[in-house]
Design a protein around this motif. Structure first.
Motif, PDB file in Angstrom:
ATOM      1  N   TYR A 119      -7.241   0.600  -7.416  1.00 14.01           N
ATOM      2  CA  TYR A 119      -6.315   1.468  -8.140  1.00 14.01           C
ATOM      3  C   TYR A 119      -6.314   1.115  -9.634  1.00 14.01           C
ATOM      4  O   TYR A 119      -5.479   0.361 -10.105  1.00 14.01           O
ATOM      5  N   CYS A 157      -0.776   6.095  -4.299  1.00 17.12           N
ATOM      6  CA  CYS A 157      -0.219   4.893  -3.693  1.00 17.12           C
ATOM      7  C   CYS A 157       1.050   4.510  -4.442  1.00 17.12           C
ATOM      8  O   CYS A 157       1.116   4.633  -5.665  1.00 17.12           O
ATOM      9  N   CYS A 183       9.595   1.913  -1.369  1.00 23.61           N
ATOM     10  CA  CYS A 183       8.416   2.781  -1.363  1.00 23.61           C
ATOM     11  C   CYS A 183       8.668   4.014  -0.504  1.00 23.61           C
ATOM     12  O   CYS A 183       8.271   5.131  -0.862  1.00 23.61           O
ATOM     13  N   VAL A 199       1.703  10.793  -0.818  1.00 22.65           N
ATOM     14  CA  VAL A 199       1.680   9.335  -0.770  1.00 22.65           C
ATOM     15  C   VAL A 199       0.943   8.896   0.493  1.00 22.65           C
ATOM     16  O   VAL A 199       1.431   9.093   1.609  1.00 22.65           O
ATOM     17  N   LYS A 201      -0.373   5.664   0.788  1.00 20.23           N
ATOM     18  CA  LYS A 201      -0.278   4.214   0.935  1.00 20.23           C
ATOM     19  C   LYS A 201       0.979   3.728   0.223  1.00 20.23           C
ATOM     20  O   LYS A 201       1.320   4.200  -0.850  1.00 20.23           O
ATOM     21  N   SER A 202       1.671   2.768   0.856  1.00 20.65           N
ATOM     22  CA  SER A 202       2.836   2.138   0.238  1.00 20.65           C
ATOM     23  C   SER A 202       2.685   0.631   0.378  1.00 20.65           C
ATOM     24  O   SER A 202       2.632   0.111   1.500  1.00 20.65           O
ATOM     25  N   LEU A 203       2.585  -0.046  -0.727  1.00 22.75           N
ATOM     26  CA  LEU A 203       2.356  -1.490  -0.724  1.00 22.75           C
ATOM     27  C   LEU A 203       3.616  -2.232  -1.144  1.00 22.75           C
ATOM     28  O   LEU A 203       4.169  -1.972  -2.217  1.00 22.75           O
ATOM     29  N   ASP A 224       0.786  -3.690   3.936  1.00 20.96           N
ATOM     30  CA  ASP A 224      -0.007  -2.529   3.542  1.00 20.96           C
ATOM     31  C   ASP A 224      -0.075  -1.476   4.648  1.00 20.96           C
ATOM     32  O   ASP A 224      -1.111  -1.290   5.272  1.00 20.96           O
ATOM     33  N   ILE A 226      -0.429   2.330   6.101  1.00 21.84           N
ATOM     34  CA  ILE A 226      -1.218   3.460   5.606  1.00 21.84           C
ATOM     35  C   ILE A 226      -0.721   4.756   6.225  1.00 21.84           C
ATOM     36  O   ILE A 226      -0.450   4.826   7.426  1.00 21.84           O
TER      37      ILE A 226
END
Length: 361
Positions: A119, A157, A183, A199, A201-203, A224, A226
């Motif tokens: 990213y 993300c 997130c 969205v 991905k949310s980390l 992580d 997905i």
């Protein structure tokens, strides 16, 4: 000295269920991660970019990131490869300042990790929403970052950093759980506003910082989960906001504003020197922008002018790829996929995956 030694932190990823299930111990994923390595130059850059990304339309806030860099040099301890906080410095800060400093270096570390893991373009969440017409309900819990991959698509993300010290009573699990909730809240805000972004991905991150007196290593904890990919479309705004933060950082406020508005940049070559590195050309910043002095009310004598000059305009300086400049000036964004940049450190230069550089000598 902060700007000499290399650093690393232990990297630990956990399963989503172990983070989100109450009364369940954290369970690391089967795939182990190597220690995340970075230089102190890179950490300073990451901190500066996260601060600048929050204030792209506020010229008066420009000094904030310089003040942070000035105070960073004596915050990090220098004796171990594992990145540690200096106990004397951190213990001298009041609770609010202490929490703020841990938060700033944590965000800078997460910024670097995100760039190192696909990213390159990172935006402040609230700035992104404000400039994409996305309404954030009052008292909403939101993440730190909106991140975009090199493909410039609408599949984004979200990331949240919850820094802590190893001596804190707060647990890593509670920090990661709260990060994921923020997130999730951010993803809901984006989806309910018909923004065109999805969205995927949310980390959630918890950078945990030790100091030189303790045996525990500083560790970057993260989770992580997905989501599914939706219809993929091109949207250049996260990329433009990202480079706007870089231009803001160097004091080129007019080009920062142009990028935010979706306009072509007007590159001011007379502030730069063109240098060749390998087969690529980079514009190296040679002198301060007049807008810094003309438009910022704060007096220069509140800063360390010698330090500032050394970091930006002296033997040390910052720069950007000529290829990136041409794309931003022509708005031929489709050409970005043809470019290849890497995160790399050498004795003389720090290379970033977004095509920007720091010249260290």
């Amino acid at each position: 000295m902060l700007f000499i030694n290399n650093r690393e932190v232990v990297t630990e990823e956990y399963t989503n269920t172990s983070v989100t299930t109450p009364h369940k111990n954290l369970s690391p994923v089967k795939q182990k991660h190597s220690n995340f390595q970075f230089t102190s130059w890179r950490l300073a850059h990451g901190i500066a970019m996260t601060i600048c990304s929050q204030n792209l339309t506020k010229r008066s806030a420009w000094y904030d990131h310089i003040a942070t860099l000035l105070s960073l040099e004596n915050l990090m301890h220098t004796s171990t490869p594992n990145a540690r906080i200096d106990s004397n410095r951190i213990n001298s800060l009041r609770d609010f300042s202490r929490t703020s400093r841990i938060g700033e270096i944590s965000q800078g570390l997460v910024y670097l990790f995100l760039q190192d893991n696909g990213y390159p373009f990172i935006n402040d969440f609230e700035f992104f929403c404000d400039n994409k017409g996305i309404s954030i309900p009052s008292k909403s819990s939101t993440p730190d970052f909106v991140c975009q991959a090199k493909n410039l698509s609408n599949q984004i993300c979200l990331a949240e950093s919850k820094g802590k010290e190893t001596t804190s009573s707060k647990t890593v699990k509670s920090k990661l759980s709260k990060a994921l909730k923020q997130c999730s809240s951010g993803a809901n805000i984006i989806s309910t506003n018909s923004s065109g972004f999805n969205v995927i991905k949310s980390l959630g991150f918890c950078p945990e910082w030790s100091d030189e007196r303790h045996s525990e290593n500083s560790t970057l904890h993260f989770v992580d989960p997905i989501n599914e990919t939706d219809e993929v479309k091109l949207d250049t705004s996260p990329m433009r906001f990202h480079y706007a933060a870089w231009f803001y950082m160097i004091g080129d406020f007019s080009n920062a504003e142009r990028l935010v508005k979706g306009e072509r940049i007007v590159f001011k070559e007379h502030y730069f020197n063109l240098v060749e590195i390998g087969e690529k050309q980079f514009w190296r910043l040679g002198r301060p922008f007049s807008s810094i002095i003309k438009n910022i009310p704060s007096p220069w004598d509140l800063l360390s002018e010698e330090y500032f000059s050394r970091f930006f305009f002296g033997q040390t300086s910052v720069g950007i790829s000529d290829d990136i400049v041409k794309i931003l000036a022509s708005q031929e964004y489709s050409k970005y996929s043809e470019l290849e940049f890497f995160n790399e450190s050498s004795k003389a230069i720090e290379f970033f995956i977004d095509g920007t550089v720091i010249f260290k000598q």
